[in-house]
Scaffold this motif. Sequence first.
Motif, mmCIF file in Angstrom:
data_model
loop_
_atom_site.group_PDB
_atom_site.id
_atom_site.type_symbol
_atom_site.label_atom_id
_atom_site.label_comp_id
_atom_site.label_asym_id
_atom_site.label_seq_id
_atom_site.Cartn_x
_atom_site.Cartn_y
_atom_site.Cartn_z
ATOM 1 N N PRO A 141 25.245 26.105 35.347
ATOM 2 C CA PRO A 141 24.020 25.831 35.974
ATOM 3 C C PRO A 141 23.195 27.193 36.345
ATOM 4 O O PRO A 141 22.006 27.335 36.211
ATOM 5 C CB PRO A 141 24.076 24.952 36.976
ATOM 6 N N GLY A 142 24.001 28.067 36.752
ATOM 7 C CA GLY A 142 23.506 29.485 36.918
ATOM 8 C C GLY A 142 23.048 30.363 35.973
ATOM 9 O O GLY A 142 22.534 31.373 35.963
ATOM 10 N N GLY A 143 23.479 29.910 34.687
ATOM 11 C CA GLY A 143 23.139 30.620 33.514
ATOM 12 C C GLY A 143 24.486 31.222 32.936
ATOM 13 O O GLY A 143 25.575 30.700 32.985
ATOM 14 N N GLN A 144 24.332 32.266 32.079
ATOM 15 C CA GLN A 144 25.351 32.847 31.387
ATOM 16 C C GLN A 144 26.060 33.949 32.258
ATOM 17 O O GLN A 144 25.199 35.045 32.806
ATOM 18 C CB GLN A 144 24.933 33.358 30.111
ATOM 19 N N ARG A 145 27.394 34.117 32.016
ATOM 20 C CA ARG A 145 27.951 35.366 32.613
ATOM 21 C C ARG A 145 29.139 35.821 31.821
ATOM 22 O O ARG A 145 29.523 34.920 30.890
ATOM 23 C CB ARG A 145 28.536 35.038 34.019
ATOM 24 N N GLU A 146 29.522 36.876 31.878
ATOM 25 C CA GLU A 146 30.499 37.825 30.869
ATOM 26 C C GLU A 146 31.908 38.013 31.952
ATOM 27 O O GLU A 146 31.721 38.545 32.963
ATOM 28 C CB GLU A 146 30.252 38.888 30.208
ATOM 29 N N VAL A 147 33.125 37.294 31.318
ATOM 30 C CA VAL A 147 34.285 37.803 32.096
ATOM 31 C C VAL A 147 35.126 38.496 31.135
ATOM 32 O O VAL A 147 35.558 37.800 29.947
ATOM 33 C CB VAL A 147 34.877 36.185 32.527
ATOM 34 N N ALA A 148 35.867 39.617 31.562
ATOM 35 C CA ALA A 148 36.838 40.392 30.661
ATOM 36 C C ALA A 148 37.876 39.231 30.336
ATOM 37 O O ALA A 148 38.390 38.478 31.446
ATOM 38 C CB ALA A 148 37.300 41.401 31.270
ATOM 39 N N ALA A 149 38.654 39.533 29.400
ATOM 40 C CA ALA A 149 39.807 38.263 29.251
ATOM 41 C C ALA A 149 40.720 38.377 30.244
ATOM 42 O O ALA A 149 41.629 37.432 30.622
ATOM 43 C CB ALA A 149 40.451 38.629 27.718
ATOM 44 N N GLU A 150 41.046 39.657 30.564
ATOM 45 C CA GLU A 150 42.307 40.011 31.372
ATOM 46 C C GLU A 150 41.951 39.565 32.901
ATOM 47 O O GLU A 150 42.904 39.045 33.556
ATOM 48 C CB GLU A 150 42.525 41.431 31.723
ATOM 49 N N ASP A 151 40.505 39.217 33.073
ATOM 50 C CA ASP A 151 40.163 38.547 34.499
ATOM 51 C C ASP A 151 40.101 36.976 34.301
ATOM 52 O O ASP A 151 39.876 36.429 35.280
ATOM 53 C CB ASP A 151 38.909 39.188 34.941
ATOM 54 N N PHE A 152 39.977 36.567 33.075
ATOM 55 C CA PHE A 152 39.638 35.065 32.881
ATOM 56 C C PHE A 152 40.843 34.006 33.302
ATOM 57 O O PHE A 152 40.595 33.210 33.923
ATOM 58 C CB PHE A 152 39.204 34.831 31.121
ATOM 59 N N PHE A 153 42.055 34.592 32.962
ATOM 60 C CA PHE A 153 43.355 33.884 33.186
ATOM 61 C C PHE A 153 43.701 34.213 34.642
ATOM 62 O O PHE A 153 44.104 35.317 34.985
ATOM 63 C CB PHE A 153 44.255 34.088 32.183
ATOM 64 N N THR A 154 43.700 33.401 35.357
ATOM 65 C CA THR A 154 44.150 33.572 37.057
ATOM 66 C C THR A 154 45.465 32.931 37.390
ATOM 67 O O THR A 154 45.776 33.505 38.387
ATOM 68 C CB THR A 154 42.859 32.985 37.798
ATOM 69 N N ASP A 155 45.987 32.067 36.709
ATOM 70 C CA ASP A 155 47.311 31.497 37.145
ATOM 71 C C ASP A 155 47.678 30.481 35.980
ATOM 72 O O ASP A 155 46.838 30.412 35.092
ATOM 73 C CB ASP A 155 47.057 30.899 38.429
ATOM 74 N N ILE A 156 48.818 29.879 36.216
ATOM 75 C CA ILE A 156 49.318 28.860 35.276
ATOM 76 C C ILE A 156 48.412 27.816 35.050
ATOM 77 O O ILE A 156 47.701 27.063 36.095
ATOM 78 C CB ILE A 156 50.646 28.321 35.801
ATOM 79 N N PHE A 157 47.686 27.447 33.842
ATOM 80 C CA PHE A 157 47.007 26.431 33.621
ATOM 81 C C PHE A 157 45.482 26.586 34.386
ATOM 82 O O PHE A 157 44.767 25.776 35.033
ATOM 83 C CB PHE A 157 47.233 25.116 33.848
ATOM 84 N N SER A 158 45.084 28.130 34.936
ATOM 85 C CA SER A 158 43.967 28.226 35.775
ATOM 86 C C SER A 158 43.336 29.350 35.165
ATOM 87 O O SER A 158 43.719 30.495 34.665
ATOM 88 C CB SER A 158 44.475 28.596 37.128
ATOM 89 N N THR A 159 41.775 29.407 35.158
ATOM 90 C CA THR A 159 40.937 30.174 34.682
ATOM 91 C C THR A 159 39.925 30.549 35.913
ATOM 92 O O THR A 159 39.758 29.865 36.738
ATOM 93 C CB THR A 159 40.253 29.729 33.298
ATOM 94 N N ALA A 160 39.112 31.552 35.174
ATOM 95 C CA ALA A 160 37.870 31.694 36.284
ATOM 96 C C ALA A 160 36.542 30.951 35.983
ATOM 97 O O ALA A 160 35.800 31.095 36.533
ATOM 98 C CB ALA A 160 37.367 33.362 35.743
ATOM 99 N N LEU A 161 36.902 29.802 34.928
ATOM 100 C CA LEU A 161 35.843 28.833 34.951
ATOM 101 C C LEU A 161 35.783 28.264 36.189
ATOM 102 O O LEU A 161 36.853 27.417 36.931
ATOM 103 C CB LEU A 161 36.249 27.836 33.675
ATOM 104 N N GLU A 162 34.380 27.978 36.644
ATOM 105 C CA GLU A 162 33.961 26.973 37.869
ATOM 106 C C GLU A 162 34.000 25.579 37.243
ATOM 107 O O GLU A 162 33.864 25.424 35.931
ATOM 108 C CB GLU A 162 32.716 27.448 38.458
ATOM 109 N N PRO A 163 34.286 24.657 38.211
ATOM 110 C CA PRO A 163 34.192 23.138 37.597
ATOM 111 C C PRO A 163 32.789 22.760 36.771
ATOM 112 O O PRO A 163 32.973 21.874 35.861
ATOM 113 C CB PRO A 163 34.381 22.344 38.813
ATOM 114 N N ASP A 164 31.802 23.346 37.094
ATOM 115 C CA ASP A 164 30.629 23.192 36.155
ATOM 116 C C ASP A 164 30.208 24.236 35.313
ATOM 117 O O ASP A 164 28.977 24.199 34.697
ATOM 118 C CB ASP A 164 29.402 22.995 37.296
ATOM 119 N N GLU A 165 31.246 24.839 34.622
ATOM 120 C CA GLU A 165 30.977 25.746 33.615
ATOM 121 C C GLU A 165 31.914 25.389 32.442
ATOM 122 O O GLU A 165 32.881 24.889 32.542
ATOM 123 C CB GLU A 165 31.345 27.164 34.149
#
Length: 285
Positions: A141-165
């Motif tokens: 909803p806030g627009g587009q953002r860029e996330v480096a692949a190394e920062d995208f994966f945060t834990d097991i089955f978890s990413t930097a994606l917010e629930p509404d992204e």
Amino acid sequence: MIPSKFDYLAPTTVDEAVAALAEAGEDAKVIAGGQSLMPVLRLRLNSPSALVDLGKVAELRGVREEGDSIVVGAMTTHHNVMTDRLVSRHAALLGDAEQTVADPQIRHRGTFGGSLAHADPAGDLSSVVVALDATMTVVGPGGQREVAAEDFFTDIFSTALEPDEILASVRIPKHTGWAAHYEKFHRVSQSWSIIAVAATLDVDDGGTIRDAAVGLTNMGAVPIRARTVEQALIGQPADTDVIRAAADHAADGTSPMSDPNADSEYRTHLAKVLTRRAVVAAVGA
């Protein structure tokens, strides 16, 4: 089993998809190819109030060239990524890894972005995008953002994606002419990786390694760059003695888990063996 009841939404544009996800609420789920999500729903391990299906969002499909990078749409199937000429020319490591994903039926239905957003530590593509220094394009909803692949994966089955992204695409810097190989160890054909290594190297005409990138699959909760291996390879001749010595550092800084498939000590051993095999196969040493 049969999934619990949910609302079904099928947007046709990215904007519609983001709006649908926001309206559906935090317990909604995005469905891409569905190859990982559907078994979870059938077992009722997750019971979302709504599914937002991205299957009709055509702008999320395909591979295109943009300057010094290629951009892979999140809804591009594994098969189409594997057979794409731009991937073959500029990101050979990705094409090689895609050939190991499950079986032909799943590669024709499962999606590149869906696999990455699922973030299974044993998934084959996460270590590849990390090794290739990819950038994930996320839309909300806030627009587009860029996330480096190394920062995208945060834990097991978890990413930097917010629930509404949603993950819209992945930008991969061109690795034109780089040698590449994905080496995977699994118990049975077409299964998840116990350990895998993604290796790609820039080797000059004289046989010297100018640059190297090595990613590890399932050596921790998230994909890992084997930077000690990379540093040991860069500037050295691409021969078996150099590669073997570098591969001995593959497990440096990792925290491999123990499970019924393999304990941490065995995974540490496999990481070294598979790194050597991957680099040797890539450079033809």
